[in-house]
Scaffold this active site. Structure first.
Site, PDB file in Angstrom:
ATOM      1  N   ASN A  55      81.918  -3.665  36.351  1.00 40.10           N
ATOM      2  CA  ASN A  55      83.018  -2.991  35.646  1.00 40.10           C
ATOM      3  C   ASN A  55      82.962  -1.474  35.869  1.00 40.10           C
ATOM      4  O   ASN A  55      83.003  -0.681  34.921  1.00 40.10           O
ATOM      5  CB  ASN A  55      82.974  -3.315  34.147  1.00 40.10           C
ATOM      6  CG  ASN A  55      84.344  -3.207  33.498  1.00 40.10           C
ATOM      7  OD1 ASN A  55      85.329  -2.856  34.137  1.00 40.10           O
ATOM      8  ND2 ASN A  55      84.401  -3.479  32.204  1.00 40.10           N
ATOM      9  N   HIS A  57      86.629  -3.515  22.979  1.00 44.62           N
ATOM     10  CA  HIS A  57      86.650  -4.939  23.307  1.00 44.62           C
ATOM     11  C   HIS A  57      87.170  -5.795  22.162  1.00 44.62           C
ATOM     12  O   HIS A  57      87.754  -6.853  22.399  1.00 44.62           O
ATOM     13  CB  HIS A  57      85.244  -5.417  23.692  1.00 44.62           C
ATOM     14  CG  HIS A  57      84.887  -5.114  25.111  1.00 44.62           C
ATOM     15  ND1 HIS A  57      84.212  -3.978  25.476  1.00 44.62           N
ATOM     16  CD2 HIS A  57      85.117  -5.803  26.255  1.00 44.62           C
ATOM     17  CE1 HIS A  57      84.035  -3.982  26.797  1.00 44.62           C
ATOM     18  NE2 HIS A  57      84.571  -5.065  27.283  1.00 44.62           N
TER      19      HIS A  57
END
Length: 478
Positions: free
Chosen positions: A331, A367
């Site tokens: 990521n 998230h």
């Protein structure tokens, strides 16, 4: 308009997606997501063949295709993704592209995202409008800070080299902003990229004519890699499952096997993200968005680079022997955002550990709101903290200096460290995957909370013991 066609077929009960999903054991939203990601590559080919020569239609093409993908996946709820873009456009007009606008953008976008999580999030892996919205949130926050940096640059204030690359002296037009928002190759799952990159792309600052064969070849290569990892995820997910780790049968196995199983489960679970990022990167490269300058390969001969939207460093990821390797290879664009727009801008705290802690807290909030996200990022904090302190200590030992060059010892150490990294990456990922306390606590109980026992006592227990042993074993000349 494939998305609209498939959505229409779904309304009248003729869509093949539900049947295919049931055949391969996937959910309908997951298969729709995959179809949408794969659509990016042919859309790139169509763009170069029919659209790129007409500059006035470039943004419109990205908007139409991106909205089509959004409508296919989320229906009418896709309007949520448009609201923050309108807000930042108006706030930039009203407040100017400065500090206040950046703060308003940060607060508004994070608040909107968190409220979305409260409304939509469940215990399962949800594919709702919040999925692209979390990508959008980072893009718009970065945009507002890049506009602020652009004003500082105009005033002659000093910026870092990275900030200079993304600083924006002028605000985007509304059409540019929406095209940037809905860019079809990575609207759903990223990777994120700066508006400066997008502007350079649509302004013909990348050598797309002279380097066509290079980015076509590289894009296809990434596409094949993405398909391979997608297949590996399906196979690995069938062998190593979270459902089994939550069962009573799993807790009856040997403790070493349980840890190894968890590590292998975690590694294959990450392939879900790896495959998506490889497929979206393939589309970004095929569009030409990924141009990243050139590098010298031999005297006088240079080679163009197409890794500007790279989100996974495969070799480093697969060969990771410590947690930091995963952070550096996985990521990548989100980690870059966290470093440049959160961590470095917390410099005023005067403590790098505090800056790191609040950066990880931000990522956990980004998230979602379930406890598992916060446990996973807490795990990352304590593991990285221990690794960064332990590694330089080990390298100063007599044993390390004596045996580090021995090839047999090197391979033995690599195997041990690889097992360590594999097992505790899986261990750290468990809460992130299951999200809720009851599930991650069950798995951690079967693993005897080993990660907490290994990493939490480092400062007060293990570190003093290791330092005392090193002192005893030093040669007298030291």
């Amino acid at each position: 308009m494939l998305g609209l066609l498939l959505a229409t077929l779904g309304w009248i009960g003729c869509s093949p997606v539900p049947y295919i999903a049931s055949m391969i054991g996937a959910t309908e939203p997951a298969l729709k997501l995959l179809v949408s990601i794969l659509m990016g590559y042919p859309l790139a080919i169509i763009y170069h063949k029919y659209v790129r020569m007409h500059k006035q239609y470039r943004n419109i093409y990205f908007i139409i295709t991106g909205v089509d993908i959004a409508f296919y996946n989320f229906g009418a709820s896709m309007y949520h993704n448009l609201i923050p873009a309108i807000v930042i456009y108006l706030s930039t007009k009203l407040l100017g592209p400065g500090k206040m606008n950046a703060l308003v953008s940060f607060v508004f976008n994070m608040t909107y995202l968190l409220v979305g999580y409260v409304v939509t999030e469940s215990e399962e892996y949800d594919i709702t409008w919040t999925m692209p919205h979390c990508v959008l949130t980072l893009k718009l926050i970065a945009l507002s800070y890049d506009l602020w940096d652009g004003q500082l640059m105009i005033k002659g204030e000093k910026l870092s080299d990275n900030n200079k690359k993304t600083a924006l002296p002028e605000a985007p037009t509304f059409l540019e902003l929406i095209g940037f928002l809905y860019f079809p190759a990575c609207f759903l799952v990223g990777p994120i990229f700066s508006f400066r990159r997008y502007k350079d792309f649509i302004s013909d600052k990348f050598p797309l004519n002279s380097e066509a064969r290079a980015y076509e070849r590289q894009g296809f290569y990434r596409l094949i890699q993405g398909i391979i990892y997608m297949i590996a995820f399906q196979i690995g997910g069938g062998v190593f499952s979270m459902k089994y780790m939550l069962s009573d049968e799993f807790s009856g196995l040997s403790v070493l096997y349980r840890h190894l199983y968890c590590g292998l489960w975690g590694h294959f679970a990450l392939y879900k993200y790896v495959s998506c990022w490889l497929l979206t990167e393939a589309s970004c490269i095929r569009f030409g968005l990924s141009y990243n300058g050139s590098e010298m390969i031999v005297d006088g001969i240079s080679k163009s680079k197409w890794d500007g939207c790279n989100n996974i460093k495969l070799l480093q990821f697969e060969c990771a022997t410590k947690f930091q390797h995963y952070i550096d290879s996985f990521n990548c664009n989100t980690n870059y955002f966290a470093a440049e727009y959160v961590y470095k801008r917390l410099k005023f705290l005067g403590n790098r550990h505090l800056s790191q802690f609040f950066t990880l807290l931000f990522l956990a909030l980004w998230h979602g709101i379930r406890s598992g996200y916060y446990v996973t990022f807490f795990n990352e904090f304590i593991i990285i903290y221990m690794e960064k302190e332990l590694e330089p200590i080990i390298k100063k030992t007599v044993i390390y200096q004596k045996w580090s060059s021995n090839i047999i010892v090197k391979w033995l150490v690599f195997i041990i460290l690889k097992l360590y990294a594999l097992i505790y990456m899986g261990w750290s990922l468990v809460p992130f995957d299951v999200k809720v306390y009851s599930k991650w606590f069950t798995v951690y109980s079967s693993l005897y909370f080993s990660g907490f026992l290994l990493f939490l006592p480092w400062t007060v227990v293990y570190k003093p013991i290791i330092l005392s042993l090193i002192k005893v074993n030093r040669p007298k000349s030291q």
